[in-house]
Design a protein around this motif. Structure first.
Motif, PDB file in Angstrom:
ATOM      1  N   PHE A  50       0.902  -1.178  -0.229  1.00  0.00           N
ATOM      2  CA  PHE A  50      -0.094  -0.190  -0.030  1.00  0.00           C
ATOM      3  C   PHE A  50       0.781   1.176  -0.032  1.00  0.00           C
ATOM      4  CE2 PHE A  50      -3.912  -2.063   0.434  1.00  0.00           C
ATOM      5  CZ  PHE A  50      -3.779  -3.320   1.152  1.00  0.00           C
ATOM      6  N   LEU A  56       6.277  -6.411   6.387  1.00  0.00           N
ATOM      7  CA  LEU A  56       6.976  -7.763   6.843  1.00  0.00           C
ATOM      8  C   LEU A  56       7.364  -8.561   5.506  1.00  0.00           C
ATOM      9  CD1 LEU A  56       8.148  -9.133   9.488  1.00  0.00           C
ATOM     10  CD2 LEU A  56       6.210 -10.458   9.450  1.00  0.00           C
ATOM     11  N   PHE A  63       4.048  -7.943   3.320  1.00  0.00           N
ATOM     12  CA  PHE A  63       2.674  -7.802   4.150  1.00  0.00           C
ATOM     13  C   PHE A  63       2.835  -6.589   4.536  1.00  0.00           C
ATOM     14  CE2 PHE A  63       0.875 -11.995   3.326  1.00  0.00           C
ATOM     15  CZ  PHE A  63       2.038 -13.065   3.226  1.00  0.00           C
ATOM     16  N   ALA A  64       1.690  -5.803   4.661  1.00  0.00           N
ATOM     17  CA  ALA A  64       1.442  -4.624   5.501  1.00  0.00           C
ATOM     18  C   ALA A  64       0.869  -4.462   6.523  1.00  0.00           C
ATOM     19  CB  ALA A  64       1.144  -3.408   4.374  1.00  0.00           C
ATOM     20  N   GLN A  65       0.462  -3.205   6.925  1.00  0.00           N
ATOM     21  CA  GLN A  65      -0.492  -3.155   8.192  1.00  0.00           C
ATOM     22  C   GLN A  65       0.200  -3.441   9.568  1.00  0.00           C
ATOM     23  OE1 GLN A  65      -2.917  -1.056   8.383  1.00  0.00           O
ATOM     24  NE2 GLN A  65      -3.605  -0.610   6.086  1.00  0.00           N
ATOM     25  N   ALA A  68      -1.617  -5.954  11.708  1.00  0.00           N
ATOM     26  CA  ALA A  68      -1.859  -7.469  11.010  1.00  0.00           C
ATOM     27  C   ALA A  68      -0.399  -7.963  11.084  1.00  0.00           C
ATOM     28  CB  ALA A  68      -2.100  -7.062   9.519  1.00  0.00           C
TER      29      ALA A  68
ATOM     30  N   ARG B  70     -13.224 -10.680  14.201  1.00  0.00           N
ATOM     31  CA  ARG B  70     -12.285 -11.646  13.483  1.00  0.00           C
ATOM     32  C   ARG B  70     -12.323 -12.757  14.338  1.00  0.00           C
ATOM     33  NH1 ARG B  70      -8.990  -6.599  13.054  1.00  0.00           N
ATOM     34  NH2 ARG B  70      -7.716  -6.944  11.145  1.00  0.00           N
ATOM     35  N   THR B  86      -4.147 -15.717   7.056  1.00  0.00           N
ATOM     36  CA  THR B  86      -4.704 -14.942   8.146  1.00  0.00           C
ATOM     37  C   THR B  86      -4.180 -13.540   7.951  1.00  0.00           C
ATOM     38  OG1 THR B  86      -5.425 -16.762   9.345  1.00  0.00           O
ATOM     39  CG2 THR B  86      -5.455 -14.552  10.540  1.00  0.00           C
ATOM     40  N   LEU B  87      -2.974 -13.436   8.139  1.00  0.00           N
ATOM     41  CA  LEU B  87      -2.181 -12.030   7.841  1.00  0.00           C
ATOM     42  C   LEU B  87      -2.568 -11.298   6.454  1.00  0.00           C
ATOM     43  CD1 LEU B  87       0.038  -9.934   8.313  1.00  0.00           C
ATOM     44  CD2 LEU B  87       1.855 -11.558   7.436  1.00  0.00           C
ATOM     45  N   ASP B  90      -5.904 -10.091   7.320  1.00  0.00           N
ATOM     46  CA  ASP B  90      -5.715  -9.103   8.323  1.00  0.00           C
ATOM     47  C   ASP B  90      -5.528  -7.661   7.706  1.00  0.00           C
ATOM     48  OD1 ASP B  90      -4.846 -10.509  11.436  1.00  0.00           O
ATOM     49  OD2 ASP B  90      -6.933 -10.078  10.550  1.00  0.00           O
ATOM     50  N   MET B  91      -4.579  -8.032   6.831  1.00  0.00           N
ATOM     51  CA  MET B  91      -3.914  -6.733   6.162  1.00  0.00           C
ATOM     52  C   MET B  91      -4.854  -5.877   5.270  1.00  0.00           C
ATOM     53  SD  MET B  91      -0.790  -6.775   3.453  1.00  0.00           S
ATOM     54  CE  MET B  91      -1.397  -7.830   1.999  1.00  0.00           C
ATOM     55  N   ASP B  94      -7.639  -4.300   7.384  1.00  0.00           N
ATOM     56  CA  ASP B  94      -7.098  -2.997   8.219  1.00  0.00           C
ATOM     57  C   ASP B  94      -6.850  -1.952   7.066  1.00  0.00           C
ATOM     58  OD1 ASP B  94      -4.630  -4.331  10.715  1.00  0.00           O
ATOM     59  OD2 ASP B  94      -7.142  -4.194  10.553  1.00  0.00           O
ATOM     60  N   ALA B  95      -6.679  -2.103   5.861  1.00  0.00           N
ATOM     61  CA  ALA B  95      -6.581  -1.181   4.894  1.00  0.00           C
ATOM     62  C   ALA B  95      -7.952  -0.521   4.865  1.00  0.00           C
ATOM     63  CB  ALA B  95      -6.188  -1.733   3.622  1.00  0.00           C
ATOM     64  N   LYS B 129      -6.533   5.144  -3.859  1.00  0.00           N
ATOM     65  CA  LYS B 129      -5.073   4.433  -3.737  1.00  0.00           C
ATOM     66  C   LYS B 129      -5.052   3.197  -3.272  1.00  0.00           C
ATOM     67  CE  LYS B 129      -0.568   5.612  -1.645  1.00  0.00           C
ATOM     68  NZ  LYS B 129      -0.186   5.796  -0.127  1.00  0.00           N
ATOM     69  N   THR B 130      -5.846   2.944  -2.186  1.00  0.00           N
ATOM     70  CA  THR B 130      -5.965   1.684  -1.591  1.00  0.00           C
ATOM     71  C   THR B 130      -6.634   0.613  -2.301  1.00  0.00           C
ATOM     72  OG1 THR B 130      -6.382   2.807   0.612  1.00  0.00           O
ATOM     73  CG2 THR B 130      -7.135   0.388   0.486  1.00  0.00           C
ATOM     74  N   ALA B 133      -4.458  -0.944  -4.953  1.00  0.00           N
ATOM     75  CA  ALA B 133      -3.440  -1.935  -4.436  1.00  0.00           C
ATOM     76  C   ALA B 133      -4.296  -3.291  -4.060  1.00  0.00           C
ATOM     77  CB  ALA B 133      -3.147  -1.388  -3.077  1.00  0.00           C
TER      78      ALA B 133
END
Lengths: 202, 201
Positions: A50, A56, A63-65, A68, B70, B86-87, B90-91, B94-95, B129-130, B133
């Motif tokens: 993003f 990470l 991976f972002a955020q 997370a 979640r 899961t990561l 989650d990412m 959260d975005a 932008k998001t 992506a």
């Protein structure tokens, strides 16, 4: 767990919770910090999901955020509780601190006039006290989940040790939380991390 | 999964995501909505932070809408099949919820028209932008491939509830639009949406 690379600025801010998780469990990772010579964020940005950091990198995938990432690392190193309900309790505490309070604290520093900053500070302090009063009732023994520390305890440590002092706040009046913070401060791995990490303002 | 009770106002608001998850998987739960006899003010002292939604599981109250979402997603198999999946979920979540949702508040409740307009401009910019992506993160039919997850549901709710407010169109993002279309055709969701209480928000 594969060797992970954490990319962030030379700051605590949104990466420190993840660094605490690795440090507490003594798990190694590459702690990469942007600078003006070797790795500029502006040049790295296009490789991120993003255009943001922290990021990470796991097995070559980015991976972002920040939250997370913190939750993933907690899962991998064993700081995510023993079951789904403990995971929910941890998540609830993380959200109270990072979704509710963090933005209010940021407003204090980003306010465009002294007046706005002062109003933001009043609002932030009020919310912080209300939230910490509630968090105090969620401590279940030595730590939030009982006898074992989890990401939730490291989160409250991050806030109390690194962030709230920027507002001139100490949280001594919250005795159970203060006990958690004191225990973590005395933990060998955390002590070592605190001593060796780069000194930054935020 | 234990019989859970979800407590919230009679609105969609911060509880609808949770209700949609249960609906998608056709799993029962008690959908408690405050009213003049069952008042939020009376319930408030029992909650962890004085806020709702709250999920009651085995007599214990849990707060924070996204933590609850979640948990429910996890119980329903909507958080991916591995820690890395899961990561990814989650990412993506959260975005939307961390980067965009907070901006929506000012559009609706900003103190002046100026503040509302500025918030709408900013939210629009961040969303474009998001979403550009996110379009690159779709891996097949859904974000994780063939398996639906919380990430797809959040795009679905965002497209329906928020994009109109922002003056944005999901069709500008073909893969995301395909996810939304697939969920709009889902029988369980169609059924639930047709029959849920009609509320302004």
């Amino acid at each position: 767990m594969a060797d992970c690379k954490l990319y962030y600025f030379n700051a605590k801010a949104r990466a420190e919770l993840t660094r605490y998780a690795y440090a507490f469990k003594g798990v190694s990772y590459e702690d990469i910090r942007f600078d003006d010579t070797n790795l500029k964020f502006e040049e790295f940005k296009s490789k991120t999901p993003f255009g943001s950091a922290p990021v990470l990198e796991v097995d070559g995938v980015m991976f972002a955020q920040s939250m997370a990432i913190a939750r993933y690392v907690a899962r991998e190193v064993g700081l995510n509780g023993a079951n789904s309900l403990e995971n929910l309790k941890i998540d609830m505490i993380l959200d109270a601190l990072y979704s509710d309070l963090f933005p209010l604290i940021i407003n204090v520093f980003q306010g465009q006039t002294d007046e706005i900053k002062a109003a933001a500070k009043t609002k932030a302090v009020e919310s912080i006290q209300k939230t910490f009063g509630n968090l105090e009732t969620l401590v279940s023994g030595d730590y939030f989940l009982g006898s074992d520390a989890s990401l939730a305890d490291l989160a409250v440590f991050n806030l109390v040790n690194d962030v709230l002092p920027l507002l001139g706040l100490n949280m001594d009046e919250y005795t159970k939380i203060s006990k958690i913070v004191a225990s973590l401060r005395e933990n060998e791995n955390i002590k070592s991390h605190l001593e060796n990490r780069p000194k930054t303002d935020a | 999964m234990a019989d859970s009770k979800l407590y919230y106002f009679n609105t969609r608001g911060r509880a609808e995501l949770i209700r949609l998850l249960y609906a998608l998987k056709d799993v029962k739960f008690e959908d408690v909505r405050f009213d003049d006899t069952n008042k939020f003010e009376d319930f408030k002292p029992k909650t962890p932070f004085g806020s709702v939604p709250v999920l009651e599981v085995n007599g214990v109250f849990y707060a924070q809408s996204m933590a609850i979402a979640r948990y429910v997603a996890r119980e329903l198999g909507l958080m991916g099949s591995s820690s890395l999946q899961t990561l990814k979920v989650d990412m993506i979540v959260d975005a939307i919820t961390v980067d965009i949702f907070p901006l929506l508040k000012d559009i609706i409740w900003g103190a002046t028209d100026e503040i509302k307009a500025a918030a709408k401009t900013k939210a629009g910019e961040v969303s474009k932008k998001t979403f550009t992506a996110l379009e690159n993160l779709v891996s097949g039919d859904y974000f994780l491939g063939s398996e639906v997850s919380l990430a797809d549901i959040i795009i679905f709710t965002f497209a329906i509830e928020a994009m109109p407010v922002l003056g944005l169109a999901i069709d500008d993002y073909p893969k995301l639009a395909k996810i939304v279309a697939a969920l709009q055709e889902n029988e369980n969701l169609k059924n639930y949406i047709a029959n849920r209480p009609a509320t302004p928000m």
